[in-house]
Design a protein around this motif. Structure first.
Motif, short mmCIF file in Angstrom:
data_model
loop_
_atom_site.label_atom_id
_atom_site.label_comp_id
_atom_site.label_asym_id
_atom_site.label_seq_id
_atom_site.Cartn_x
_atom_site.Cartn_y
_atom_site.Cartn_z
N LEU A 74 26.99 11.19 -26.56
CA LEU A 74 27.71 10.65 -27.72
C LEU A 74 27.94 11.72 -28.78
O LEU A 74 28.96 11.71 -29.47
CB LEU A 74 26.95 9.46 -28.30
N ARG A 116 32.82 -0.76 -25.34
CA ARG A 116 32.11 0.45 -24.88
C ARG A 116 32.35 1.60 -25.87
O ARG A 116 32.22 1.41 -27.07
CB ARG A 116 32.55 0.83 -23.47
N GLY A 117 32.71 2.80 -25.35
CA GLY A 117 32.90 3.93 -26.25
C GLY A 117 34.36 4.21 -26.55
O GLY A 117 34.68 5.28 -27.08
N PRO A 119 36.50 3.15 -28.83
CA PRO A 119 36.87 3.51 -30.21
C PRO A 119 36.44 4.93 -30.59
O PRO A 119 37.22 5.67 -31.19
CB PRO A 119 36.13 2.46 -31.06
N VAL A 120 35.22 5.32 -30.23
CA VAL A 120 34.75 6.66 -30.62
C VAL A 120 35.47 7.73 -29.81
O VAL A 120 35.82 8.79 -30.34
CB VAL A 120 33.21 6.79 -30.48
N LEU A 123 39.10 8.50 -31.20
CA LEU A 123 39.21 9.15 -32.51
C LEU A 123 38.66 10.57 -32.51
O LEU A 123 38.73 11.26 -33.52
CB LEU A 123 38.49 8.33 -33.59
N ASN A 124 38.08 10.99 -31.38
CA ASN A 124 37.38 12.27 -31.40
C ASN A 124 37.82 13.32 -30.40
O ASN A 124 37.57 14.50 -30.59
CB ASN A 124 35.88 12.03 -31.23
N VAL A 149 42.24 3.39 -29.21
CA VAL A 149 43.24 3.34 -30.28
C VAL A 149 44.53 4.03 -29.83
O VAL A 149 44.50 5.16 -29.35
CB VAL A 149 42.68 4.03 -31.54
N ALA B 72 27.80 -3.22 -27.55
CA ALA B 72 29.05 -2.51 -27.25
C ALA B 72 29.56 -2.90 -25.88
O ALA B 72 30.72 -2.65 -25.56
CB ALA B 72 28.82 -0.99 -27.31
N PHE B 73 28.68 -3.45 -25.05
CA PHE B 73 29.04 -3.86 -23.69
C PHE B 73 27.88 -4.64 -23.09
O PHE B 73 26.75 -4.56 -23.57
CB PHE B 73 29.33 -2.64 -22.79
N ASP B 100 31.26 -0.33 -31.23
CA ASP B 100 31.35 0.81 -30.32
C ASP B 100 29.95 1.38 -30.03
O ASP B 100 29.04 1.25 -30.84
CB ASP B 100 32.24 1.84 -31.02
N GLU B 101 29.81 2.03 -28.87
CA GLU B 101 28.52 2.61 -28.46
C GLU B 101 27.95 3.57 -29.50
O GLU B 101 26.74 3.60 -29.75
CB GLU B 101 28.69 3.39 -27.15
N ARG B 121 32.72 8.46 -37.19
CA ARG B 121 34.14 8.55 -36.88
C ARG B 121 34.40 7.72 -35.62
O ARG B 121 34.55 8.26 -34.53
CB ARG B 121 34.57 10.01 -36.69
N ALA B 122 34.40 6.44 -35.80
CA ALA B 122 34.64 5.51 -34.69
C ALA B 122 34.90 4.14 -35.29
O ALA B 122 34.32 3.79 -36.32
CB ALA B 122 33.42 5.42 -33.78
N GLY B 123 35.78 3.41 -34.65
CA GLY B 123 36.04 2.04 -35.10
C GLY B 123 37.36 1.91 -35.83
O GLY B 123 38.09 0.93 -35.64
N GLY B 125 41.10 1.89 -36.79
CA GLY B 125 42.29 1.73 -35.96
C GLY B 125 42.09 0.77 -34.80
O GLY B 125 43.05 0.29 -34.22
N SER B 126 40.84 0.48 -34.47
CA SER B 126 40.57 -0.43 -33.35
C SER B 126 40.31 -1.83 -33.88
O SER B 126 40.12 -2.04 -35.08
CB SER B 126 39.37 0.05 -32.55
#
Lengths: 239, 278
Positions: A74, A116-117, A119-120, A123-124, A149, B72-73, B100-101, B121-123, B125-126
């Motif tokens: 992560l 799950r992952g 979204p992260v 954006l990365n 996204v 997250a799942f 998110d994870e 830095r996640a989430g 826009g989603s």
């Protein structure tokens, strides 16, 4: 050597996603993307890092060369040195992806994995997608839940990029003025009409759509003799 | 120094309905299933469960013990979609906080560090932001001015995790390739209950394994439970892999039948039922 099969064109198209990426982690989800990542590593992208799908970084022969448990994975995501190829239960014209649920989120018709992952990831670092069965159920006008996204939701986020979407019919990118999806190449034997028929939204179609590139004889040998001698790739994409 | 050993039922007797409960492991890997089974034998319900979900979530959801799930799942890994979780969610059996994870991990880190939130830095826009209208954002106070999600701390009333080894004081050791987030679950909780394959003397922990395998430290731990095969049917590398045949039985048997056949008695009865064939 016999002609390349559809599954083999898909492997090539997935492998191409990592061309020029340098020393980053290739994270493929699904069999065909996994073959693609290892093929890229063995040929034109020798610096790629590969995982065993668990906590180890491995060389193509399986030799461990690093430790990457989930928490470090992560951190690596956030650091940007990764290019994932995820699946999608739904994807729309701007590359919004859904793996969470079908229907209303409050009371879904079908509960899937969860965000799950996605979204992260989106954006990365670069996030590509693999869709083994191109259909109107997957390529939808609007996804029910935005997990990954898309360009219209990313608001120009500094590390957001969706290099390509590979399906069993072709390769798609977002190289259009409004960042909507367009066919970048079609696998040999596939017509534009067929793709339109299987897509639930209007594709931006350029004047000319080239065929997906041919594998080299060496690439075909690697796929058939080294990476997938049992031919499991035909389970994901029929020949 | 105090001996923290107890039985799974004793550990669960310290939990109460309405608690926020963190469960370690990941998917169908090193889940504290013996503790979950003990929980299912108890009357404890109305839980807020915080988990990178596997069959722990599936079972508690099927049994109607969850009021709210933070995840997250939920997956069984080799069986991608958890059928009992799906069924419960599709009938609207509980509330869901879907994040998110990475947001999940930073929520645990925030709790461990006694911070109200951490920027992530996640989430943005989603639809994570749409389905969690309580989530707030923060703007960097420095030149970059970037906007982040302010992931709130995931503070827990109690945590349940499973280790390969532990001593009687609560020092827990993992011998598999991944620590998952089990130490964070323990530190984020007011009380942590650690089950393990085997309780050994403290000196034995580092006889054959390096010190960095000592993941859980005793000051984070309230109770230690010796539970051989306590992660069954999830994996507990290197002691054992996932019991795929049993997992398939779990996934394909209607919940009332599965519960009657495997969860009606104590842990010994469970083991006997598993041995009788899947």
């Amino acid at each position: 050597m016999t002609e390349a099969t559809r599954a083999e064109y898909c492997v090539i198209a997935c492998a191409e996603a990592w061309r020029g990426d340098g020393e980053v982690l290739a994270s493929p989800m699904g069999l065909i993307p996994s073959l693609g990542a290892r093929l890229a590593r063995l040929t034109f992208a020798p610096d790629l890092l590969l995982t065993d799908g668990e906590a180890l970084l491995i060389r193509p022969d399986g030799t461990p060369e690093g430790w990457l448990p989930y928490r470090q994975h992560l951190a690596l995501v956030t650091g940007g040195r990764r290019h994932v190829m995820m699946g999608a239960s739904q994807i729309d014209r701007f590359g919004n992806q859904n793996i969470s649920c079908i229907g209303d989120w409050e009371r879904p018709m079908r509960q899937l994995l969860g965000v799950r992952g996605a979204p992260v990831n989106t954006l990365n670092h670069p996030t590509s997608y693999w869709i083994p069965r191109h259909s109107r159920r997957v390529f939808v006008e609007r996804v029910d839940m935005v997990c990954g996204v898309g360009y219209d939701h990313a608001a120009g986020a500094r590390h957001h990029r969706i290099p390509r979407v590979v399906s069993d019919l072709g390769v798609f990118d977002f190289a259009t003025p409004d960042r909507s999806m367009r066919p970048a190449s079609l696998h040999p034997g596939v017509t534009l009409e067929q793709v339109r028929e299987a897509t639930g939204f209007e594709l931006a179609v350029p004047d000319e759509v080239p065929p997906t590139r041919e594998p080299t004889a060496e690439e075909l040998r690697l796929i058939r003799e080294v990476l997938d001698p049992a031919g499991t790739r035909t389970r994901e994409v029929a020949s | 120094m105090s001996d923290k050993t107890m039985t799974a039922d004793e550990a669960v007797s310290r939990l109460s309905s309405g608690m926020t409960l963190g469960i370690g492991g990941w998917g169908s890997r090193r889940k504290p299933m013996a503790l979950v089974r003990a929980l299912l034998r108890s009357e404890v319900t109305d839980l807020t469960v915080v988990s990178y979900g596997g069959p722990d979530v599936g079972m508690l959801a099927a049994a109607g013990r969850i009021r709210k799930l933070v995840t997250a799942f939920v997956t069984l890994d080799s069986i991608p979609l958890e059928p009992h979780y799906r069924a419960a969610r599709e009938r609207g059996a509980f509330a869901l906080t879907e994040i998110d994870e990475a947001m999940f991990m930073w929520g645990l880190h925030a709790a461990v560090n006694r911070l109200p939130f951490l920027p992530v830095r996640a989430g943005l826009g989603s639809d994570v932001m749409r389905v969690n209208p309580g989530l707030r954002t923060v703007t960097s106070p420095y030149e970059d001015g970037e906007t982040f999600v302010a992931m709130p701390a995931l503070r827990l009333d109690a945590a349940l995790v499973h280790m390969n080894r532990a001593d009687r004081l609560g020092n827990g050791q993992y011998l598999g390739p991944d620590p998952y987030f089990d130490d964070l679950f323990c530190e984020a909780a007011d009380a942590a209950y650690v089950s393990c394959e085997r309780i050994v003397d403290t000196a034995e922990l580092t006889k054959a394994a390096p010190p960095q395998t000592l993941l859980v430290k005793r000051h984070m731990v309230t109770g230690v439970v010796e539970a051989p095969n306590g992660a069954h049917f999830t994996s507990c590398a290197p002691d054992y892999g996932r019991d795929e045949a049993f997992q398939k039985t779990y996934a394909t048997t209607p919940w009332p039948q599965f519960a009657a056949r495997f969860l009606a008695g104590d842990e010994q009865a469970y083991r006997s039922a598993v041995e009788e064939g899947t």
